[in-house]
Design a protein around this motif. Structure first.
Motif, PDB file in Angstrom:
ATOM      1  N   VAL A  46       0.793  -1.149  -0.075  1.00 51.47           N
ATOM      2  CA  VAL A  46      -0.141   0.136  -0.089  1.00 51.47           C
ATOM      3  C   VAL A  46       0.926   1.259   0.100  1.00 51.47           C
ATOM      4  N   LYS A  47       0.800   2.014  -1.100  1.00 59.10           N
ATOM      5  CA  LYS A  47       1.529   3.502  -1.173  1.00 59.10           C
ATOM      6  C   LYS A  47       0.872   4.302  -0.326  1.00 59.10           C
ATOM      7  N   SER A  48      -0.411   4.519  -0.272  1.00 59.64           N
ATOM      8  CA  SER A  48      -1.265   5.622   0.583  1.00 59.64           C
ATOM      9  C   SER A  48      -2.555   5.192   1.008  1.00 59.64           C
ATOM     10  N   ILE A  59      -9.535   5.510   0.300  1.00 57.89           N
ATOM     11  CA  ILE A  59      -9.190   5.351  -0.774  1.00 57.89           C
ATOM     12  C   ILE A  59      -7.535   4.789  -0.502  1.00 57.89           C
ATOM     13  N   VAL A  60      -7.599   3.443  -0.776  1.00 58.05           N
ATOM     14  CA  VAL A  60      -6.133   2.773  -0.564  1.00 58.05           C
ATOM     15  C   VAL A  60      -5.530   2.519  -2.078  1.00 58.05           C
ATOM     16  N   LYS A  61      -4.542   3.173  -2.069  1.00 59.12           N
ATOM     17  CA  LYS A  61      -3.462   3.367  -3.303  1.00 59.12           C
ATOM     18  C   LYS A  61      -2.516   2.368  -3.027  1.00 59.12           C
ATOM     19  N   THR A  62      -2.544   1.327  -4.256  1.00 55.21           N
ATOM     20  CA  THR A  62      -1.381   0.683  -4.200  1.00 55.21           C
ATOM     21  C   THR A  62      -0.643   0.805  -5.712  1.00 55.21           C
ATOM     22  N   ALA A  63       0.359   0.124  -5.940  1.00 51.73           N
ATOM     23  CA  ALA A  63       1.220   0.653  -7.426  1.00 51.73           C
ATOM     24  C   ALA A  63       0.463   0.456  -8.447  1.00 51.73           C
ATOM     25  N   ASN A  65      -3.302   0.340  -8.585  1.00 49.15           N
ATOM     26  CA  ASN A  65      -4.639   1.090  -8.514  1.00 49.15           C
ATOM     27  C   ASN A  65      -5.258   1.628  -7.363  1.00 49.15           C
ATOM     28  N   GLU A  66      -6.054   2.129  -7.261  1.00 51.50           N
ATOM     29  CA  GLU A  66      -6.986   2.545  -6.242  1.00 51.50           C
ATOM     30  C   GLU A  66      -7.835   1.677  -5.860  1.00 51.50           C
ATOM     31  N   ILE A  67      -8.324   1.726  -4.422  1.00 49.87           N
ATOM     32  CA  ILE A  67      -9.392   0.698  -4.057  1.00 49.87           C
ATOM     33  C   ILE A  67     -10.164   1.752  -3.157  1.00 49.87           C
ATOM     34  N   ALA A  68     -11.511   1.565  -3.423  1.00 45.77           N
ATOM     35  CA  ALA A  68     -12.313   2.263  -2.454  1.00 45.77           C
ATOM     36  C   ALA A  68     -13.059   1.455  -1.636  1.00 45.77           C
ATOM     37  N   LEU A  69     -12.826   1.680  -0.216  1.00 49.37           N
ATOM     38  CA  LEU A  69     -13.353   0.769   0.830  1.00 49.37           C
ATOM     39  C   LEU A  69     -14.596   1.988   1.507  1.00 49.37           C
ATOM     40  N   ASN A  70     -15.699   1.332   1.414  1.00 49.56           N
ATOM     41  CA  ASN A  70     -16.807   2.190   1.956  1.00 49.56           C
ATOM     42  C   ASN A  70     -17.168   1.767   3.367  1.00 49.56           C
TER      43      ASN A  70
END
Length: 176
Positions: A46-48, A59-63, A65-70
């Motif tokens: 995880v980058k940020s 918003i979880v950013k990896t190298a 993509n971005e993943i939205a967790l609600n």
């Protein structure tokens, strides 16, 4: 076209509500419904991590993509409380604010009411406009919430237990 968009919207809403975020020793797993392959992530992948503007999405950013967790996904509140301190840019004060702002649910006994809805049992708190006395309202909602236990003659615990990162209300009362 409208039917397609409506199905897509409803599918996404249903899918979000039954997606489970599970912590692991070195990261987390996102278990999506309907046979989707779980997404396993290590914290070092995880980058940020940041909150959306309305604080309901992480918003979880990896190298890649971005993943939205609600916040309506199972385990979201536990997840935000267990983000490692190594994420220096993450707003840990906001986590404390969110958790401290939760209210107790008189239906299930969990401190999980946010924006006037319980994140555990999905009930709204009683209000004078409900057309029922507070006790009658709570009895009705508790019967609905504990329907499985009642139907299967299982014991309903008179003391709520913490779950999914939520605390319990020690003063909660079971009315059924």
């Amino acid at each position: 076209m409208v039917g397609y968009l409506m199905r897509k919207f409803l599918f996404k809403k249903l899918s979000n509500a039954i997606t489970d975020i599970e912590l692991t020793k070195s990261g987390f797993v996102i278990n999506e419904p309907f046979g989707a392959k779980p997404k396993e992530l290590e914290w070092n992948d995880v980058k940020s991590i940041r909150f959306s503007n309305n604080d309901k999405v992480l918003i979880v950013k990896t190298a890649e993509n971005e993943i939205a967790l609600n916040d309506d996904q199972i385990g979201w509140f536990e997840f935000i409380q267990n983000i490692p301190e190594s994420f220096k840019q993450f707003d840990f004060k906001k986590v404390n604010f969110i958790i401290d702002s939760l209210k107790s649910c008189e239906v299930c006994g969990i401190v999980a009411v946010r924006n006037n809805i319980c994140k555990v049992c999905d009930c709204e708190p009683w209000n004078q406009n409900s057309g029922k006395s507070k006790i009658d309202y709570l009895k009705e909602k508790q019967i609905e919430h504990f329907e499985y236990e009642l139907k299967n003659k299982k014991e309903i615990k008179k003391i709520a237990e913490p779950e999914h990162g939520f605390k319990t209300d020690r003063n909660w009362k079971l009315y059924i």
